[in-house]
Scaffold this active site. Structure first.
Site, PDB file in Angstrom:
ATOM      1  N   ARG A   1       0.837  -1.204   0.000  1.00 21.25           N
ATOM      2  CA  ARG A   1       0.000   0.000   0.000  1.00 21.25           C
ATOM      3  C   ARG A   1       0.870   1.250   0.000  1.00 21.25           C
ATOM      4  O   ARG A   1       0.573   2.226  -0.650  1.00 21.25           O
ATOM      5  CB  ARG A   1      -0.855  -0.049   1.272  1.00 21.25           C
ATOM      6  CG  ARG A   1      -2.122   0.704   1.263  1.00 21.25           C
ATOM      7  CD  ARG A   1      -2.902   0.396   2.526  1.00 21.25           C
ATOM      8  NE  ARG A   1      -2.047  -0.135   3.598  1.00 21.25           N
ATOM      9  CZ  ARG A   1      -2.469  -0.604   4.741  1.00 21.25           C
ATOM     10  NH1 ARG A   1      -3.745  -0.647   4.999  1.00 21.25           N
ATOM     11  NH2 ARG A   1      -1.647  -1.050   5.658  1.00 21.25           N
ATOM     12  N   ARG A   2       1.998   1.200   0.741  1.00 23.10           N
ATOM     13  CA  ARG A   2       2.862   2.381   0.886  1.00 23.10           C
ATOM     14  C   ARG A   2       4.206   2.110   0.211  1.00 23.10           C
ATOM     15  O   ARG A   2       5.101   1.495   0.816  1.00 23.10           O
ATOM     16  CB  ARG A   2       3.071   2.689   2.369  1.00 23.10           C
ATOM     17  CG  ARG A   2       1.786   3.090   3.085  1.00 23.10           C
ATOM     18  CD  ARG A   2       1.970   3.027   4.584  1.00 23.10           C
ATOM     19  NE  ARG A   2       2.244   1.678   5.048  1.00 23.10           N
ATOM     20  CZ  ARG A   2       2.742   1.371   6.242  1.00 23.10           C
ATOM     21  NH1 ARG A   2       3.045   2.325   7.089  1.00 23.10           N
ATOM     22  NH2 ARG A   2       2.939   0.116   6.592  1.00 23.10           N
TER      23      ARG A   2
ATOM     24  N   GLU B   1      -2.083 -23.262   4.702  1.00 24.14           N
ATOM     25  CA  GLU B   1      -1.631 -23.786   6.005  1.00 24.14           C
ATOM     26  C   GLU B   1      -1.466 -22.673   7.039  1.00 24.14           C
ATOM     27  O   GLU B   1      -1.770 -22.851   8.227  1.00 24.14           O
ATOM     28  CB  GLU B   1      -0.287 -24.511   5.811  1.00 24.14           C
ATOM     29  CG  GLU B   1       0.255 -25.170   7.046  1.00 24.14           C
ATOM     30  CD  GLU B   1      -0.656 -26.292   7.550  1.00 24.14           C
ATOM     31  OE1 GLU B   1      -0.775 -27.309   6.880  1.00 24.14           O
ATOM     32  OE2 GLU B   1      -1.251 -26.104   8.638  1.00 24.14           O
TER      33      GLU B   1
ATOM     34  N   VAL C   1      -4.305 -21.104   9.752  1.00 20.42           N
ATOM     35  CA  VAL C   1      -4.719 -21.652  11.054  1.00 20.42           C
ATOM     36  C   VAL C   1      -3.492 -22.013  11.887  1.00 20.42           C
ATOM     37  O   VAL C   1      -2.664 -22.820  11.474  1.00 20.42           O
ATOM     38  CB  VAL C   1      -5.590 -22.921  10.875  1.00 20.42           C
ATOM     39  CG1 VAL C   1      -6.067 -23.415  12.230  1.00 20.42           C
ATOM     40  CG2 VAL C   1      -6.762 -22.646   9.962  1.00 20.42           C
TER      41      VAL C   1
ATOM     42  N   GLY D   1      -0.669 -20.460  12.864  1.00 22.81           N
ATOM     43  CA  GLY D   1       0.698 -20.042  12.528  1.00 22.81           C
ATOM     44  C   GLY D   1       1.556 -21.141  11.949  1.00 22.81           C
ATOM     45  O   GLY D   1       1.247 -21.701  10.893  1.00 22.81           O
TER      46      GLY D   1
ATOM     47  N   ILE E   1       2.122 -24.139  12.984  1.00 21.15           N
ATOM     48  CA  ILE E   1       1.774 -25.539  13.271  1.00 21.15           C
ATOM     49  C   ILE E   1       1.160 -26.216  12.045  1.00 21.15           C
ATOM     50  O   ILE E   1       0.165 -25.727  11.508  1.00 21.15           O
ATOM     51  CB  ILE E   1       0.761 -25.632  14.432  1.00 21.15           C
ATOM     52  CG1 ILE E   1       1.263 -24.855  15.643  1.00 21.15           C
ATOM     53  CG2 ILE E   1       0.469 -27.083  14.794  1.00 21.15           C
ATOM     54  CD1 ILE E   1       0.249 -24.768  16.782  1.00 21.15           C
TER      55      ILE E   1
ATOM     56  N   GLY F   1       3.804  -8.341  16.797  1.00 17.93           N
ATOM     57  CA  GLY F   1       3.325  -8.763  15.461  1.00 17.93           C
ATOM     58  C   GLY F   1       2.328  -9.901  15.514  1.00 17.93           C
ATOM     59  O   GLY F   1       2.053 -10.525  14.501  1.00 17.93           O
TER      60      GLY F   1
ATOM     61  N   ASP G   1     -11.118 -13.881  14.906  1.00 19.52           N
ATOM     62  CA  ASP G   1     -10.000 -14.608  14.306  1.00 19.52           C
ATOM     63  C   ASP G   1     -10.087 -16.102  14.641  1.00 19.52           C
ATOM     64  O   ASP G   1      -9.963 -16.961  13.761  1.00 19.52           O
ATOM     65  CB  ASP G   1      -8.673 -14.009  14.811  1.00 19.52           C
ATOM     66  CG  ASP G   1      -7.472 -14.725  14.247  1.00 19.52           C
ATOM     67  OD1 ASP G   1      -7.096 -14.447  13.095  1.00 19.52           O
ATOM     68  OD2 ASP G   1      -6.901 -15.582  14.955  1.00 19.52           O
TER      69      ASP G   1
ATOM     70  N   LYS H   1     -10.832 -19.463  12.206  1.00 15.26           N
ATOM     71  CA  LYS H   1     -10.002 -20.678  12.203  1.00 15.26           C
ATOM     72  C   LYS H   1     -10.855 -21.905  12.543  1.00 15.26           C
ATOM     73  O   LYS H   1     -10.665 -22.980  11.960  1.00 15.26           O
ATOM     74  CB  LYS H   1      -8.853 -20.514  13.195  1.00 15.26           C
ATOM     75  CG  LYS H   1      -7.835 -19.464  12.737  1.00 15.26           C
ATOM     76  CD  LYS H   1      -6.927 -19.042  13.872  1.00 15.26           C
ATOM     77  CE  LYS H   1      -5.888 -18.036  13.406  1.00 15.26           C
ATOM     78  NZ  LYS H   1      -5.175 -17.396  14.524  1.00 15.26           N
TER      79      LYS H   1
HETATM   80  P1  NDP Z   1       0.225  -6.555   8.023  1.00 21.78           P
HETATM   81  O1  NDP Z   1      -0.816  -5.535   8.295  1.00 21.78           O
HETATM   82  O2  NDP Z   1       1.490  -6.517   8.801  1.00 21.78           O
HETATM   83  O3  NDP Z   1       0.623  -6.506   6.467  1.00 21.78           O
HETATM   84  C1  NDP Z   1      -0.316  -6.303   5.450  1.00 21.78           C
HETATM   85  C2  NDP Z   1       0.430  -5.996   4.164  1.00 21.78           C
HETATM   86  O4  NDP Z   1      -0.508  -5.849   3.113  1.00 21.78           O
HETATM   87  C3  NDP Z   1       1.232  -4.687   4.219  1.00 21.78           C
HETATM   88  O5  NDP Z   1       2.466  -4.870   3.574  1.00 21.78           O
HETATM   89  C4  NDP Z   1       0.365  -3.706   3.437  1.00 21.78           C
HETATM   90  O6  NDP Z   1       1.114  -2.715   2.770  1.00 21.78           O
HETATM   91  C5  NDP Z   1      -0.260  -4.624   2.424  1.00 21.78           C
HETATM   92  N1  NDP Z   1      -1.524  -4.120   1.891  1.00 21.78           N
HETATM   93  C6  NDP Z   1      -2.627  -3.728   2.570  1.00 21.78           C
HETATM   94  N2  NDP Z   1      -3.598  -3.369   1.723  1.00 21.78           N
HETATM   95  C7  NDP Z   1      -3.092  -3.526   0.490  1.00 21.78           C
HETATM   96  C8  NDP Z   1      -3.606  -3.327  -0.822  1.00 21.78           C
HETATM   97  N3  NDP Z   1      -4.854  -2.865  -1.014  1.00 21.78           N
HETATM   98  N4  NDP Z   1      -2.814  -3.606  -1.883  1.00 21.78           N
HETATM   99  C9  NDP Z   1      -1.553  -4.060  -1.689  1.00 21.78           C
HETATM  100  N5  NDP Z   1      -1.014  -4.289  -0.480  1.00 21.78           N
HETATM  101  C10 NDP Z   1      -1.774  -4.017   0.587  1.00 21.78           C
HETATM  102  O7  NDP Z   1      -0.494  -7.972   8.177  1.00 21.78           O
HETATM  103  P2  NDP Z   1       0.152  -9.373   8.566  1.00 21.78           P
HETATM  104  O8  NDP Z   1       1.385  -9.601   7.791  1.00 21.78           O
HETATM  105  O9  NDP Z   1       0.205  -9.504  10.043  1.00 21.78           O
HETATM  106  O10 NDP Z   1      -1.012 -10.377   8.098  1.00 21.78           O
HETATM  107  C11 NDP Z   1      -1.190 -10.683   6.739  1.00 21.78           C
HETATM  108  C12 NDP Z   1      -2.128 -11.863   6.621  1.00 21.78           C
HETATM  109  O11 NDP Z   1      -1.594 -12.978   7.312  1.00 21.78           O
HETATM  110  C13 NDP Z   1      -3.527 -11.624   7.230  1.00 21.78           C
HETATM  111  O12 NDP Z   1      -4.478 -12.342   6.475  1.00 21.78           O
HETATM  112  C14 NDP Z   1      -3.396 -12.245   8.607  1.00 21.78           C
HETATM  113  O13 NDP Z   1      -4.634 -12.662   9.131  1.00 21.78           O
HETATM  114  C15 NDP Z   1      -2.524 -13.437   8.275  1.00 21.78           C
HETATM  115  N6  NDP Z   1      -1.796 -14.002   9.399  1.00 21.78           N
HETATM  116  C16 NDP Z   1      -1.045 -13.184  10.201  1.00 21.78           C
HETATM  117  C17 NDP Z   1      -0.338 -13.729  11.241  1.00 21.78           C
HETATM  118  C18 NDP Z   1       0.480 -12.892  12.164  1.00 21.78           C
HETATM  119  O14 NDP Z   1       0.962 -13.443  13.164  1.00 21.78           O
HETATM  120  N7  NDP Z   1       0.680 -11.617  11.901  1.00 21.78           N
HETATM  121  C19 NDP Z   1      -0.364 -15.178  11.508  1.00 21.78           C
HETATM  122  C20 NDP Z   1      -1.172 -15.938  10.576  1.00 21.78           C
HETATM  123  C21 NDP Z   1      -1.859 -15.363   9.571  1.00 21.78           C
HETATM  124  P3  NDP Z   1       2.027  -1.637   3.551  1.00 21.78           P
HETATM  125  O15 NDP Z   1       3.195  -2.418   4.078  1.00 21.78           O
HETATM  126  O16 NDP Z   1       2.403  -0.670   2.523  1.00 21.78           O
HETATM  127  O17 NDP Z   1       1.147  -1.115   4.639  1.00 21.78           O
HETATM  128  N1  HSE Z   2      -3.738 -12.590  15.125  1.00 27.15           N
HETATM  129  C1  HSE Z   2      -3.538 -13.990  15.016  1.00 27.15           C
HETATM  130  C2  HSE Z   2      -3.276 -14.574  16.369  1.00 27.15           C
HETATM  131  C3  HSE Z   2      -2.391 -14.271  14.099  1.00 27.15           C
HETATM  132  O1  HSE Z   2      -3.006 -13.831  17.306  1.00 27.15           O
HETATM  133  O2  HSE Z   2      -3.353 -15.793  16.504  1.00 27.15           O
HETATM  134  C4  HSE Z   2      -2.205 -15.744  13.800  1.00 27.15           C
HETATM  135  O3  HSE Z   2      -3.242 -16.242  13.022  1.00 27.15           O
END
Ligand code: NDP
Ligand code: HSE
Length: 448
Positions: A47-48, A130, A133, A135, A137, A188, A202, A206
């Site tokens: 996005r940024r 994978e 659900v 992380g 695991i 994070g 969330d 899952k």
């Molecule tokens: P973040 O918010 O850290 O990252 C999201 C990313 O998506 C950023 O890089 C953001 O860009 C980008 N983004 C947002 N909107 C757009 C768009 N419209 N077009 C292009 N890029 C876009 O999220 P996470 O990494 O934490 O999570 C990502 C996915 O993984 C989610 O579905 C989450 O549920 C899943 N997940 C997360 C876990 C965790 O522990 N964090 C564990 C398991 C699953 P920018 O960097 O520029 O803001």
């Molecule tokens: N927000 C989620 C959690 C990330 O805390 O379990 C992993 O899916």
């Protein structure tokens, strides 16, 4: 080994995406050897665009995710943006333009998984998830593949790292709720909007995914009974301790005894300290799977965070790339049983109910009568006087009598197994008693 690389588009480069990019770069040779062809990061949508992203060639960065997935030369799209849109459209567009998809997006899969699977199948592509659900695991693949020949009857566990982190901190270090949530966010673990974690959305997503795979049916997030941890108080945690329990946010998916329906629920519950789930600390997750032939299996590990989640994404990437080279696809959706999802009222479990009552003769009998009338059997009652200096606490086991003091008292009732519908009717009737000043908390008791 094929020398022409497989091209990967990374959608999202946040907590998870940045770790995926890092591992793809640092482990490039190993990944190539395991897949049988090199994998090349062909573009990274964010996005940024001006944000500094260590280790990523700035020339790969784009804000036009749609153009990236439409390029036509992309073999695999990794979607780690999150949320429903634009993720859903980007994934279906990726299938239409010849790419397979790896996603960590549980919110989308629990909302619209059937349509995504159908789109993947229509275009002969893979959809792997994978990381959606628990992380790091391995849980989706064991359920989809390793246990495909067995009959799974129950999946129970801790599937949200953020809430486990918060409850663990509140329990063990006396940390406040907000302080613990801030720490989980900084590490994070939390979703972009942490309401998804603390209100149980969330974990419900899952649970829907797990129930669908485990019981070969379709369960959407709206089918899952959901309660978060925002109502859990320090008093609940202290009360759990007195009973030799701790409080955890659990996801529980069950096949009915007659096999004709399933239930899926997420709520805080008291579990005995002796239960393996009680020792799951910080952002770790643990899930029990009970299958007819296999018996009870336990899966345990880091449930959130960039690096653990990237591990699951990379595992899927290797699998999908191997399929691509073999001109094959992996397992698609298996939802042939079409089992209905029963309402929460049908669920049978134990309950811990905390009541504020008038502390005078006959109150205990009145309360016990309500439980009896509604068919809910009492296991134990604990009464604590609230009179200044009384400090009285009386534990009454089935049919015992309690010492009463004037004023107000707190009455804690633990029941035997009863249906949620019967418990709700009991609580409704208790609220109507003049002597019951309030129902301070209701929590289910699991794990025995
Ligand atoms: P973040 O918010 O850290 O990252 C999201 C990313 O998506 C950023 O890089 C953001 O860009 C980008 N983004 C947002 N909107 C757009 C768009 N419209 N077009 C292009 N890029 C876009 O999220 P996470 O990494 O934490 O999570 C990502 C996915 O993984 C989610 O579905 C989450 O549920 C899943 N997940 C997360 C876990 C965790 O522990 N964090 C564990 C398991 C699953 P920018 O960097 O520029 O803001
Ligand atoms: N927000 C989620 C959690 C990330 O805390 O379990 C992993 O899916």
């Amino acid at each position: 080994m094929r020398t022409r690389p497989l091209k990967v588009a990374l959608l999202g480069c946040g907590v998870v995406g940045s770790e995926v990019a890092r591992i793809m770069t640092t482990h490039a040779d190993d990944l190539a050897a395991r897949i049988g062809a090199p994998v090349e990061l062909a573009g990274v949508a964010v996005r940024r665009p001006s944000k500094v992203r260590e280790g990523i060639d700035p020339a790969l960065i784009t804000t036009d995710a749609t153009a990236l997935v439409k390029r036509g030369d992309i073999d695999v799209v990794i979607e780690v943006i999150g949320g429903i849109e634009p993720a859903r459209t980007l994934i279906t567009t990726a299938f239409e333009h010849g790419a397979s998809v790896v996603s960590a997006n549980k919110a989308l899969l629990a909302e619209d998984g059937a349509a995504l699977h159908a789109a993947a199948e229509q275009h002969g592509r893979d959809l792997y998830y994978e990381a959606a659900v628990a992380g790091a695991i391995p849980l989706v693949r064991p359920l989809r593949e390793s246990l495909a020949g067995d009959k799974v009857n129950r999946v129970l566990g801790i599937v949200n790292g953020t809430t486990n982190f918060i409850l663990d901190k509140m329990d063990t270090s006396g940390a406040g709720y907000s302080e613990a949530l801030d720490e989980a966010t900084a590490l994070g673990y939390a979703e972009a909007d942490p309401t998804a974690d603390v209100e149980g959305f969330d974990a419900a997503a899952k649970a829907a995914i797990l129930a669908g795979i485990a019981f070969h049916t379709r369960v959407r997030i709206g089918d899952v009974h959901r309660e978060g941890i925002t109502e859990v108080t320090a008093a609940d945690i202290a009360s759990a301790r007195r009973m030799g329990c701790t409080v955890k946010l659990l996801a529980i998916c069950e096949r009915a005894a007659d096999g004709q329906s399933v239930t899926a629920r997420v709520h805080p519950a008291m579990i005995p300290l002796s239960h393996p789930l009680a020792s799951v600390r910080e952002a770790y997750n643990a899930v029990f799977v009970e299958a007819e032939a296999a018996g009870q299996l336990m899966f345990y590990g880091p449930g959130a965070g960039g690096s653990p989640t990237a591990s699951a994404v990379l595992g899927d990437l290797v699998a999908v790339c191997r399929n691509k080279l073999n001109e094959a696809t992996g397992p698609g959706e298996s939802a042939y049983t079409r089992l209905p999802v029963s309402p929460m009222g049908d669920v049978v479990t134990r309950y811990h109910i905390s009541l504020d009552v008038a502390d005078k003769p006959g109150v205990l009998a009145q309360v016990a009568t309500v439980f009896a009338e509604k068919g809910v059997s009492i296991d134990t009652v604990r009464q604590q006087g609230r009179n200044p200096g009384s400090g009285d606490e009386v534990v009454i086991e089935q049919g015992g009598g309690g010492r009463r003091v004037g004023g107000e008292a707190s009455l804690v009732v633990v029941t035997h197994r009863a249906s949620d519908a019967a418990l709700s009717a009991t609580v409704e009737a208790l609220r109507k008693l003049d002597t019951v000043r309030g129902v301070a908390s209701i929590m289910r008791v699991e794990g025995e």
